[in-house]
Scaffold this motif. Sequence first.
Motif, PDB file in Angstrom:
ATOM      1  N   THR A 215     -95.492 -41.202  19.454  1.00 61.69           N
ATOM      2  CA  THR A 215     -95.545 -40.579  18.127  1.00 61.69           C
ATOM      3  C   THR A 215     -95.558 -39.063  18.256  1.00 61.69           C
ATOM      4  OG1 THR A 215     -96.855 -42.465  17.320  1.00 61.69           O
ATOM      5  CG2 THR A 215     -96.787 -40.488  15.943  1.00 61.69           C
ATOM      6  N   VAL A 216     -94.598 -38.419  17.610  1.00 59.58           N
ATOM      7  CA  VAL A 216     -94.553 -36.954  17.560  1.00 59.58           C
ATOM      8  C   VAL A 216     -95.525 -36.486  16.483  1.00 59.58           C
ATOM      9  CG1 VAL A 216     -93.105 -34.954  17.041  1.00 59.58           C
ATOM     10  CG2 VAL A 216     -92.167 -36.858  18.374  1.00 59.58           C
ATOM     11  N   LEU A 217     -96.411 -35.560  16.858  1.00 59.92           N
ATOM     12  CA  LEU A 217     -97.401 -35.023  15.925  1.00 59.92           C
ATOM     13  C   LEU A 217     -96.963 -33.643  15.419  1.00 59.92           C
ATOM     14  CD1 LEU A 217    -100.621 -36.082  17.869  1.00 59.92           C
ATOM     15  CD2 LEU A 217     -99.310 -37.378  16.179  1.00 59.92           C
ATOM     16  N   ALA A 218     -97.726 -33.094  14.509  1.00 57.39           N
ATOM     17  CA  ALA A 218     -97.341 -31.845  13.847  1.00 57.39           C
ATOM     18  C   ALA A 218     -97.125 -30.714  14.851  1.00 57.39           C
ATOM     19  CB  ALA A 218     -98.421 -31.446  12.845  1.00 57.39           C
ATOM     20  N   PRO A 219     -95.985 -30.035  14.777  1.00 52.59           N
ATOM     21  CA  PRO A 219     -95.710 -28.904  15.677  1.00 52.59           C
ATOM     22  C   PRO A 219     -96.738 -27.789  15.502  1.00 52.59           C
ATOM     23  CG  PRO A 219     -93.706 -29.615  14.555  1.00 52.59           C
ATOM     24  CD  PRO A 219     -94.850 -30.332  13.890  1.00 52.59           C
ATOM     25  N   ILE A 220     -96.948 -27.030  16.580  1.00 53.46           N
ATOM     26  CA  ILE A 220     -97.914 -25.931  16.585  1.00 53.46           C
ATOM     27  C   ILE A 220     -97.179 -24.633  16.892  1.00 53.46           C
ATOM     28  CG2 ILE A 220     -99.992 -25.012  17.682  1.00 53.46           C
ATOM     29  CD1 ILE A 220    -100.628 -27.935  18.549  1.00 53.46           C
ATOM     30  N   GLU A 221     -97.217 -23.688  15.960  1.00 50.58           N
ATOM     31  CA  GLU A 221     -96.626 -22.375  16.188  1.00 50.58           C
ATOM     32  C   GLU A 221     -97.559 -21.538  17.069  1.00 50.58           C
ATOM     33  OE1 GLU A 221     -93.797 -21.196  15.629  1.00 50.58           O
ATOM     34  OE2 GLU A 221     -92.884 -22.438  14.049  1.00 50.58           O
ATOM     35  N   ARG A 222     -96.955 -20.769  17.951  1.00 44.66           N
ATOM     36  CA  ARG A 222     -97.780 -19.977  18.870  1.00 44.66           C
ATOM     37  C   ARG A 222     -98.529 -18.866  18.143  1.00 44.66           C
ATOM     38  NH1 ARG A 222     -96.173 -16.772  24.481  1.00 44.66           N
ATOM     39  NH2 ARG A 222     -98.333 -16.365  25.062  1.00 44.66           N
ATOM     40  N   GLU A 223     -97.806 -18.131  17.287  1.00 43.10           N
ATOM     41  CA  GLU A 223     -98.383 -16.987  16.585  1.00 43.10           C
ATOM     42  C   GLU A 223     -99.052 -16.063  17.608  1.00 43.10           C
ATOM     43  OE1 GLU A 223    -100.720 -19.219  13.758  1.00 43.10           O
ATOM     44  OE2 GLU A 223     -99.052 -19.246  12.316  1.00 43.10           O
ATOM     45  N   GLN A 233    -105.640 -27.256  20.944  1.00 45.61           N
ATOM     46  CA  GLN A 233    -105.196 -27.769  19.644  1.00 45.61           C
ATOM     47  C   GLN A 233    -104.338 -29.011  19.822  1.00 45.61           C
ATOM     48  OE1 GLN A 233    -103.521 -24.718  17.112  1.00 45.61           O
ATOM     49  NE2 GLN A 233    -102.892 -26.180  15.535  1.00 45.61           N
ATOM     50  N   ALA A 234    -103.434 -28.985  20.821  1.00 44.57           N
ATOM     51  CA  ALA A 234    -102.590 -30.157  21.101  1.00 44.57           C
ATOM     52  C   ALA A 234    -103.441 -31.328  21.585  1.00 44.57           C
ATOM     53  CB  ALA A 234    -101.534 -29.800  22.142  1.00 44.57           C
ATOM     54  N   GLU A 235    -104.399 -31.036  22.447  1.00 47.39           N
ATOM     55  CA  GLU A 235    -105.285 -32.085  22.963  1.00 47.39           C
ATOM     56  C   GLU A 235    -106.075 -32.738  21.835  1.00 47.39           C
ATOM     57  OE1 GLU A 235    -109.180 -32.535  25.924  1.00 47.39           O
ATOM     58  OE2 GLU A 235    -108.007 -30.685  25.942  1.00 47.39           O
ATOM     59  N   ASN A 236    -106.627 -31.927  20.955  1.00 43.64           N
ATOM     60  CA  ASN A 236    -107.423 -32.467  19.850  1.00 43.64           C
ATOM     61  C   ASN A 236    -106.570 -33.285  18.882  1.00 43.64           C
ATOM     62  OD1 ASN A 236    -109.826 -31.408  20.793  1.00 43.64           O
ATOM     63  ND2 ASN A 236    -109.635 -29.507  19.615  1.00 43.64           N
TER      64      ASN A 236
END
Length: 245
Positions: A215-223, A233-236
């Motif tokens: 399952t692909v989860l919500a992408p995270i922008e680096r900012e 954040q990815a781990e959580n």
Amino acid sequence: MKKLLGYLLTPIFYFTFGLFLGIFHPIQWICYKIFGYSAHKWSVDVLNFFLTYSQLTLLNGVSFRNDFKLPKDRPIIFVANHQSMYDIPSLIWFLRKHHPKFISKIELTKGIPSISFNLKYGGGANINRKDSKQAIGEIIKLGRRMNEKNWSTVIFAEGTRAKDGQLKPFQVGGIATLLKNVPNALIVPVAIENSWKVVKYGSYPLGTLLPLKWTVLAPIEREDKAPEDLVLQAENAIKQYIGQA
């Protein structure tokens, strides 16, 4: 009952899986040597389609879910948990539009039909874990290729397989090195479920009647986030999704 079924079906699975590896080894060689990267990638994609759905011989279900429109014109670092070797073919197949590459042990580039050839010529990073300078150098080269070609990389951030399915703490090193060289990369967590149960009893018998899920989860922008914060954040996100938060 499931274990007994595993004793009966495991030989069929190994025959099927091994047959596809053997068939596609010369196909990969011809595609790469004569027609180049695109043809080679096509052969690898098709191989991993068959490897993924070899799980049907064990009566295991295969499910992939992606509710997000991921960019194809931007490098992506897919951050996944790792439960068994059977995680990899499905990631290659399901994420094929993003040209996923892997960071692999250099020992795997020899002796395994199809797999070794792809690792050697497919564009990933093959690292010597005993030589940190070589390992970092290979990851930097991978980052440059990601920049030039908008490829993606899949990183198993636990660093090893979670043989009981329990998430191990994610490591930052490889991701931090990539981010230095691919600063515009999008971080995308991927949650893998139940593949550890395929090898719950070891290599024989294999697990049967399992719902295998990617399952692909919500992408995270680096900012302006530090690599440590992005990895956490990815781990959580993965922990929460698979119910281990």
